[in-house]
Design a protein around this motif. Structure first.
Motif, PDB file in Angstrom:
ATOM      1  N   THR A  44       7.677 -82.087 -59.776  1.00 37.05           N
ATOM      2  CA  THR A  44       7.034 -82.754 -58.465  1.00 37.05           C
ATOM      3  C   THR A  44       5.932 -81.819 -57.252  1.00 37.05           C
ATOM      4  O   THR A  44       5.866 -80.684 -57.323  1.00 37.05           O
ATOM      5  N   PRO A  45       5.431 -82.502 -56.666  1.00 40.66           N
ATOM      6  CA  PRO A  45       4.428 -80.978 -55.191  1.00 40.66           C
ATOM      7  C   PRO A  45       5.435 -80.541 -55.135  1.00 40.66           C
ATOM      8  O   PRO A  45       4.804 -79.690 -54.784  1.00 40.66           O
ATOM      9  N   GLU A  46       6.518 -81.076 -54.896  1.00 43.27           N
ATOM     10  CA  GLU A  46       7.597 -80.535 -53.460  1.00 43.27           C
ATOM     11  C   GLU A  46       7.763 -79.048 -54.209  1.00 43.27           C
ATOM     12  O   GLU A  46       7.684 -78.228 -53.771  1.00 43.27           O
ATOM     13  N   ILE A  90       6.222 -77.221 -56.875  1.00 36.89           N
ATOM     14  CA  ILE A  90       5.150 -76.610 -56.806  1.00 36.89           C
ATOM     15  C   ILE A  90       4.946 -75.661 -55.822  1.00 36.89           C
ATOM     16  O   ILE A  90       4.750 -74.639 -54.872  1.00 36.89           O
ATOM     17  N   ALA A  91       4.622 -76.484 -54.560  1.00 34.24           N
ATOM     18  CA  ALA A  91       5.054 -76.254 -53.199  1.00 34.24           C
ATOM     19  C   ALA A  91       5.264 -74.989 -52.930  1.00 34.24           C
ATOM     20  O   ALA A  91       5.661 -73.962 -51.815  1.00 34.24           O
ATOM     21  N   ALA A  92       7.198 -75.475 -53.340  1.00 35.14           N
ATOM     22  CA  ALA A  92       8.272 -74.268 -53.308  1.00 35.14           C
ATOM     23  C   ALA A  92       8.010 -72.914 -54.123  1.00 35.14           C
ATOM     24  O   ALA A  92       8.639 -71.766 -53.211  1.00 35.14           O
ATOM     25  N   LEU A  93       7.184 -72.751 -55.165  1.00 33.01           N
ATOM     26  CA  LEU A  93       7.366 -71.789 -55.965  1.00 33.01           C
ATOM     27  C   LEU A  93       5.805 -71.353 -55.988  1.00 33.01           C
ATOM     28  O   LEU A  93       5.732 -70.199 -56.474  1.00 33.01           O
ATOM     29  N   ALA A  94       4.933 -72.072 -54.731  1.00 37.56           N
ATOM     30  CA  ALA A  94       3.926 -71.354 -54.706  1.00 37.56           C
ATOM     31  C   ALA A  94       4.152 -70.143 -53.666  1.00 37.56           C
ATOM     32  O   ALA A  94       4.418 -70.023 -53.387  1.00 37.56           O
ATOM     33  N   PRO A  95       3.207 -69.034 -54.754  1.00 38.06           N
ATOM     34  CA  PRO A  95       3.419 -67.735 -53.913  1.00 38.06           C
ATOM     35  C   PRO A  95       2.868 -67.926 -52.447  1.00 38.06           C
ATOM     36  O   PRO A  95       2.572 -68.667 -51.669  1.00 38.06           O
ATOM     37  N   ALA A  96       4.083 -66.816 -51.254  1.00 37.13           N
ATOM     38  CA  ALA A  96       4.443 -67.603 -49.297  1.00 37.13           C
ATOM     39  C   ALA A  96       3.223 -66.603 -49.251  1.00 37.13           C
ATOM     40  O   ALA A  96       2.504 -65.423 -49.762  1.00 37.13           O
ATOM     41  N   THR A  97       2.600 -67.400 -48.635  1.00 37.44           N
ATOM     42  CA  THR A  97       1.666 -66.019 -47.445  1.00 37.44           C
ATOM     43  C   THR A  97       1.999 -65.548 -46.462  1.00 37.44           C
ATOM     44  O   THR A  97       3.340 -65.906 -46.750  1.00 37.44           O
ATOM     45  N   ILE A  98       1.866 -64.516 -46.266  1.00 36.53           N
ATOM     46  CA  ILE A  98       1.671 -63.216 -45.468  1.00 36.53           C
ATOM     47  C   ILE A  98       2.034 -63.625 -44.189  1.00 36.53           C
ATOM     48  O   ILE A  98       3.034 -63.566 -43.148  1.00 36.53           O
TER      49      ILE A  98
END
Length: 343
Positions: free
Chosen positions: A201-203, A205-213
């Protein structure tokens, strides 16, 4: 032979072992490294390292001992299977040694794979490979991976069927990250979904994408855009205590509201406008910003942009006003502006 366009991805996924050599070159070292890794793996298959079917020669070593390439190409291995001689950091200084190895190459010899940085049109290596009747030259451009390439990486990670909305967000993520980070993200998604039969799901993907500083700065700007003035003070004090500069906040706010303005004015709708941004906005964040754009409307967003641009100009001027106070006042004013979808 010089590969072009879609030929490059297709060939590197399945290189021809009957061709003597492959030159992979490009400006972005990470992209070249990923393509080189893919090509070598496709040529040798598994266990090439342990079976000594892969010989690595650094470019610097080959410059000191040009005959080492011919020796490695002609060497007979103990294990059956395709052999590869990999030369990293190849330069034009190696053109003579490579040319001699190509002239003496015969069926059954190891395939030569060279990885190089940016090469000009006058490059001796490029001229050698582009003009050769059977060697292959694969230029790697700074384009984000296409959908076919992403699907191949997903299959390697164990994901064989990905819904269209998830693939759309992965494509957007590929444009936002550098190739190495994106490939690692795909592998992380594969590990996360291992044994899980539910669709990606898109959710997720967003949770596993690298977090921005800038995650907390983004959260602060969201509070402003959503008119949650009562929550503004606590988060503002925390961000200020972390040493975030007024200019950073001003730039983040201006970027965010420009994105909302572009979304609100896009003829294809707010979500389409956010997907076309550089870098694109994807996943739940795109849905959130689309709602913000619709709530503000074009008229109010233009007022917000004027306020932020004026604040930015004051920060860059010789004014003695405290910079953080200027930015904080602008953000509070934005959070309290009445919003309305008036065009």
């Amino acid at each position: 032979m010089n590969l072009r366009g879609a030929e490059i991805a297709r060939y590197l996924a399945r290189p021809d072992p009957t061709r003597p050599a492959l030159l992979i070159w490009g400006q972005d070292a990470m992209r070249v490294a990923l393509k080189r890794q893919q090509a070598v793996a496709a040529l040798t298959g598994p266990d090439a390292e342990t079976e000594m079917r892969l010989t690595r020669i650094p470019g610097a070593d080959l410059r000191r001992d040009p005959a080492a390439l011919m020796d490695a190409v002609k060497a007979v291995g103990f294990f059956p299977g395709q052999r590869v001689v990999l030369v990293d950091e190849a330069t034009d200084a190696l053109a003579g040694a490579v040319s001699a190895a190509l002239d003496d190459w015969a069926s059954g010899d190891a395939v030569i794979v060279l990885a190089a940085g940016a090469l000009t049109k006058a490059s001796a290596l490029r001229k050698l490979f582009e003009g050769h009747r059977s060697a292959v030259c694969a230029p790697i451009y700074d384009d984000p991976p296409g959908e076919d390439e992403i699907e191949g990486w997903l299959r390697d990670a164990g994901l064989h069927e990905v819904p269209r909305d998830a693939m759309r967000d992965l494509t957007a993520l590929a444009r936002a990250l550098d190739p190495g980070d994106f490939r690692q993200t795909v592998e992380k998604i594969g590990l996360y979904k291992h044994g899980d039969p539910t669709p990606l799901t898109p959710e997720e993907i967003a949770a596993l994408a690298p977090a921005t500083i800038e995650a907390e700065v983004d959260a602060l700007i969201d509070l402003v855009a959503e008119g949650r003035a009562a929550e503004f003070g606590v988060l503002m004090r925390r961000i200020e205590a972390q040493g975030t500069t007024p200019v950073t906040l001003a730039i983040a706010a201006l970027r965010h509201f420009r994105g909302l303005h572009a979304a609100a004015s896009d003829p294809g709708g707010a979500q389409a406008g956010l997907s076309r941004m550089r870098p694109p906005v994807f996943g739940p964040r795109r849905d959130r910003m689309a709602r913000q754009a619709q709530d503000w409307g074009m008229t109010r967003l233009e007022e917000a942009l004027h306020l932020l641009i004026d604040t930015d100009l004051q920060l860059r001027s010789s004014s003695r006003a405290p910079a953080m106070a200027l930015v904080e006042r602008a953000l509070i004013r934005l959070s309290m502006l009445p919003r309305g979808n008036r065009r």
